[in-house]
Design a protein around this motif. Structure first.
Motif, PDB file in Angstrom:
ATOM      1  N   GLU A  38     -20.505  -9.108  19.463  1.00  0.00           N
ATOM      2  CA  GLU A  38     -19.301  -8.321  19.644  1.00  0.00           C
ATOM      3  C   GLU A  38     -19.607  -6.950  19.043  1.00  0.00           C
ATOM      4  OE1 GLU A  38     -15.801 -10.072  17.869  1.00  0.00           O
ATOM      5  OE2 GLU A  38     -14.630  -8.298  18.414  1.00  0.00           O
ATOM      6  N   THR A 234     -23.118 -20.573  17.120  1.00  0.00           N
ATOM      7  CA  THR A 234     -23.081 -21.120  15.763  1.00  0.00           C
ATOM      8  C   THR A 234     -21.987 -22.170  15.621  1.00  0.00           C
ATOM      9  OG1 THR A 234     -22.081 -18.972  15.288  1.00  0.00           O
ATOM     10  CG2 THR A 234     -24.284 -19.355  14.458  1.00  0.00           C
ATOM     11  N   ARG A 264     -25.413 -21.441  11.056  1.00  0.00           N
ATOM     12  CA  ARG A 264     -25.556 -20.016  10.742  1.00  0.00           C
ATOM     13  C   ARG A 264     -26.620 -19.853   9.693  1.00  0.00           C
ATOM     14  NH1 ARG A 264     -20.890 -17.240  12.218  1.00  0.00           N
ATOM     15  NH2 ARG A 264     -21.360 -15.378  11.020  1.00  0.00           N
ATOM     16  N   LEU A 265     -27.231 -18.708   9.674  1.00  0.00           N
ATOM     17  CA  LEU A 265     -28.166 -18.396   8.605  1.00  0.00           C
ATOM     18  C   LEU A 265     -27.400 -17.830   7.415  1.00  0.00           C
ATOM     19  CD1 LEU A 265     -30.893 -17.689   7.275  1.00  0.00           C
ATOM     20  CD2 LEU A 265     -30.842 -15.560   8.551  1.00  0.00           C
ATOM     21  N   LYS A 274     -20.087  -9.880   8.683  1.00  0.00           N
ATOM     22  CA  LYS A 274     -19.825  -8.487   9.044  1.00  0.00           C
ATOM     23  C   LYS A 274     -18.645  -7.931   8.258  1.00  0.00           C
ATOM     24  CE  LYS A 274     -20.412  -8.856  13.710  1.00  0.00           C
ATOM     25  NZ  LYS A 274     -19.926  -8.733  15.083  1.00  0.00           N
TER      26      LYS A 274
HETATM   27  P1  ATP Z   1     -19.788 -12.168  11.569  1.00  0.00           P
HETATM   28  O1  ATP Z   1     -19.162 -13.480  11.181  1.00  0.00           O
HETATM   29  O2  ATP Z   1     -20.828 -11.669  10.633  1.00  0.00           O
HETATM   30  O3  ATP Z   1     -18.787 -11.128  11.935  1.00  0.00           O
HETATM   31  P2  ATP Z   1     -19.991 -12.841  14.283  1.00  0.00           P
HETATM   32  O4  ATP Z   1     -20.343 -14.233  14.685  1.00  0.00           O
HETATM   33  O5  ATP Z   1     -18.583 -12.526  14.388  1.00  0.00           O
HETATM   34  O6  ATP Z   1     -20.598 -12.509  12.878  1.00  0.00           O
HETATM   35  P3  ATP Z   1     -21.005 -11.740  16.691  1.00  0.00           P
HETATM   36  O7  ATP Z   1     -21.240 -10.336  17.053  1.00  0.00           O
HETATM   37  O8  ATP Z   1     -19.941 -12.483  17.385  1.00  0.00           O
HETATM   38  O9  ATP Z   1     -20.764 -11.774  15.133  1.00  0.00           O
HETATM   39  O10 ATP Z   1     -22.355 -12.570  16.760  1.00  0.00           O
HETATM   40  C1  ATP Z   1     -23.214 -12.564  17.861  1.00  0.00           C
HETATM   41  C2  ATP Z   1     -24.008 -13.833  17.884  1.00  0.00           C
HETATM   42  O11 ATP Z   1     -24.736 -13.971  16.676  1.00  0.00           O
HETATM   43  C3  ATP Z   1     -23.108 -15.043  17.991  1.00  0.00           C
HETATM   44  O12 ATP Z   1     -23.648 -15.921  18.942  1.00  0.00           O
HETATM   45  C4  ATP Z   1     -23.113 -15.630  16.625  1.00  0.00           C
HETATM   46  O13 ATP Z   1     -22.943 -17.015  16.678  1.00  0.00           O
HETATM   47  C5  ATP Z   1     -24.488 -15.225  16.095  1.00  0.00           C
HETATM   48  N1  ATP Z   1     -24.466 -15.121  14.637  1.00  0.00           N
HETATM   49  C6  ATP Z   1     -23.632 -14.381  13.885  1.00  0.00           C
HETATM   50  N2  ATP Z   1     -23.870 -14.569  12.570  1.00  0.00           N
HETATM   51  C7  ATP Z   1     -24.900 -15.447  12.488  1.00  0.00           C
HETATM   52  C8  ATP Z   1     -25.609 -16.054  11.417  1.00  0.00           C
HETATM   53  N3  ATP Z   1     -25.315 -15.787  10.141  1.00  0.00           N
HETATM   54  N4  ATP Z   1     -26.607 -16.906  11.715  1.00  0.00           N
HETATM   55  C9  ATP Z   1     -26.924 -17.181  12.999  1.00  0.00           C
HETATM   56  N5  ATP Z   1     -26.288 -16.652  14.049  1.00  0.00           N
HETATM   57  C10 ATP Z   1     -25.292 -15.792  13.819  1.00  0.00           C
END
Ligand code: ATP
Ligand code: MG
Length: 573
Positions: A38, A234, A264-265, A274
């Motif tokens: 996103e 995730t 998730r990592l 984020k």
């Molecule tokens: P955040 O929780 O940090 O805002 P998010 O999942 O909302 O992260 P996105 O931009 O939606 O951020 O993430 C893009 C892709 O990266 C998604 O498929 C998400 O599952 C994956 N992703 C995000 N954070 C992690 C993580 N810590 N480990 C592995 N994959 C991740």
């Protein structure tokens, strides 16, 4: 197990499953994945795991991986984030070729899908307020209640939905909801909202729309439109899978992607959210998203981290089904391993102490040959100037050394790397008693660093020639957080490390570094890996960031683990 199966590296559960699908002829053996960020912030090391997985799997199975921006929320999304995400994915070494997509490209199709659902009696326009919807939803222990608008006719729903699209209503007046089951034990299935009214301009579609699909409605259908075979995401989306499957089952879609969730990592001593990273920036705990202490791809890059190190790290941690916290030390290990092969070595003195060689001729100098990288013969050698006045590291001298200190001390002889043996003859102090200069002799017969009579010294020090060296400032970075799992605390900011940045002025570098190009990573012998700062460093004002020290804690951890394992085996026997 037969021999060949034994030799193959063990596949993670995702690759195992895809192998089965391919062998079973599912999707005609095709593998198409996507990385779906996103565009509402910068990518971090957690995203790198997802990128390596999605692009990696596609490469390994001869498939393709798309980059798709899940840009369904016009309020938080911006073009600058989208741009930086594209840059970061490329920098990591992956390429989506001509397959850059946006959920917003599908707004028209998604709208038609919504009408299709309405037509099938599977969605309705609900006029409860957001608050009421929450209230009606029930809880984990209590079923929800049907909305009083749930039984609107198809005609009425279509009419209202079209008027929502036409901009006739205020935000919040109506939403479109799926008609599933208000008593479902899975809250996501209790008539979730699919569309909402937002009188907002979108960074790509501008004012074309005033209703926007919810992420849950856009995601699965976008995957289907792109013909994604394996939708890797995730774990937090595990409970959403029944909803995605339900929607796809109602609609006439080109394909039904298989969603597979992975952990998730999480990384020790940092955070991978984020939202929290944004707080660090906004509250000024760091200088920006690209602060070298940040776990963002931009921050890691500016810190001197290499794409290969990140890829190797992601491969090492693997993909699992259960959330866990990985060691920052493992990322550092991967980084050292890569830089050790590739970073040329130089001498730099961070805390200079003046050394005068009293028997070296005044006004003269010479050049000594130094090896650029002992790990890489092709890196060759360079000439380093040497003269009567030098700087060594202040920490490499002790006037009154304890037993285990083998470096320079009064009366003691040490080697200067690539140069000569020197012996400390006299210590000069200022009025406060601080050592300001060492007067030493050098042995002209030890040029290159060995003595013809075979005598040995216990230490080899790095140094620079005072008249030739170039000044620089050096930023020493340490962990951003003091606790291994800052996210576990009530307020993650509690454990911010107040000493995560130390700036050293007046450092002295060997002259070859005067032309260091921004982002060039080098090893300062005996000190660590450093990179010329991509923003602040210039030939007139050199600024280096410490990427990582040389000390390898991970190798120690591994050795310790191996030792423990062998001990317990012995006990069992
Ligand atoms: P955040 O929780 O940090 O805002 P998010 O999942 O909302 O992260 P996105 O931009 O939606 O951020 O993430 C893009 C892709 O990266 C998604 O498929 C998400 O599952 C994956 N992703 C995000 N954070 C992690 C993580 N810590 N480990 C592995 N994959 C991740
Ligand atoms: Mg997300």
């Amino acid at each position: 197990m037969n021999e060949t199966a034994d030799k193959k590296p063990k596949l993670d559960f995702i690759r195992e499953r895809i192998t089965q699908d391919v062998q079973g002829g599912k999707n005609a053996g095709r593998v198409i994945t996507r990385f779906p960020p996103e565009p509402n912030g910068y990518l971090h090391i957690g995203h790198a795991k997802s990128i390596c997985l999605n692009f990696g799997v596609a490469q390994e199975f001869g498939g393709r991986c798309n980059l798709r921006f899940d840009d369904t929320n016009p309020i938080t999304e911006e073009a600058k984030y989208a741009r930086s995400i594209r840059e970061d994915v490329h920098w990591l070494g992956f390429d989506w070729e001509d397959r850059l997509y946006h959920a917003s490209d599908y707004f028209g199709q998604l709208y038609r899908y919504a009408e299709e659902l309405i037509g099938k009696g599977k969605a309705y326009v609900c006029s409860l307020t957001g608050e009421e919807i929450r209230h009606y939803r029930g809880t984990l222990s209590e079923p929800g209640r049907n909305s009083p608008y749930r039984d609107r006719s198809v005609q009425e729903n279509l009419d209202l939905f079209r008027r929502m699209k036409a901009g006739e209503f205020e935000e919040g007046a109506h939403v479109l909801r799926a008609k599933i089951d208000m008593a479902s034990p899975n809250l996501n299935m209790r008539d979730p909202v699919l569309y909402r009214i937002l009188h907002e301009s979108h960074h790509r579609t501008a004012g074309a729309w005033c209703i926007y699909p919810m992420y849950d409605f856009a995601h699965g259908q976008s995957d289907a439109i792109e013909g994604i075979t394996h939708s890797l995401c995730t774990l937090e989306f595990e409970d959403h899978r029944p909803l995605y499957d339900w929607i796809l089952d109602q609609l006439d879609v080109p394909c039904h992607p298989q969603q597979i969730e992975f952990a998730r990592l999480n990384l020790t001593f940092t955070i991978t959210s984020k939202r929290k990273l944004k707080l660090l920036v906004e509250e000024g705990h760091v200088s920006g998203w690209d602060d070298p202490r940040m776990p963002t791809i931009r921050g890691l890059r500016r810190r001197g981290c290499t794409p290969r190190a990140i890829r190797n790290f992601c491969e090492r941690i693997g993909v699992a089904k259960r959330d866990s916290l990985h060691e920052m030390a493992l990322l550092e290990y991967s980084l050292r391993e890569d830089l050790n092969q590739r970073a040329p070595r130089y001498m730099a003195v961070l805390k200079p102490l003046k050394v005068v060689l009293t028997n070296y001729p005044q006004g003269e100098s010479e050049e000594l040959e130094a090896i650029n990288n002992p790990e890489d013969e092709s890196a060759g050698t360079r000439m380093v100037p040497f003269s009567r006045v030098l700087y060594i590291e202040r920490d490499d001298f002790m006037e009154d050394p304890p037993k285990k200190f083998f470096r320079l001390a009064p009366g003691r002889e040490v080697r200067l790397r690539y140069a000569y043996f020197i012996t400390c003859r006299e210590v000069v102090k200022d009025d406060s008693g601080e050592v300001v200069e060492l007067r030493c002799s050098y042995d002209p017969d030890t040029r290159g660093g060995s003595a013809p009579d075979g005598r040995r010294v216990k230490a080899t020090l790095h140094w620079v020639s005072a008249q030739h060296a170039v000044p620089a400032s050096v930023r020493l970075y340490d962990r951003l957080f003091e606790k291994p799992n800052p996210a576990a605390a009530e307020d993650f900011r509690e454990s911010l490390n107040p000493n995560s940045l130390q700036v050293l002025q007046g450092c002295r570098l060997e002259p070859a570094l005067a032309q260091a190009s921004p982002s060039q990573t080098v090893q300062f012998e005996r000190l660590g890996y450093f990179v010329a700062d991509s923003l602040d460093s210039s030939p007139e004002n050199l600024v280096f960031n410490r990427t990582v020290t040389l000390r390898d804690t991970w190798a120690k951890v591994e050795k310790h683990l191996r030792h423990q394992a062998s001990q317990s085996k012995r006990k069992k026997r």
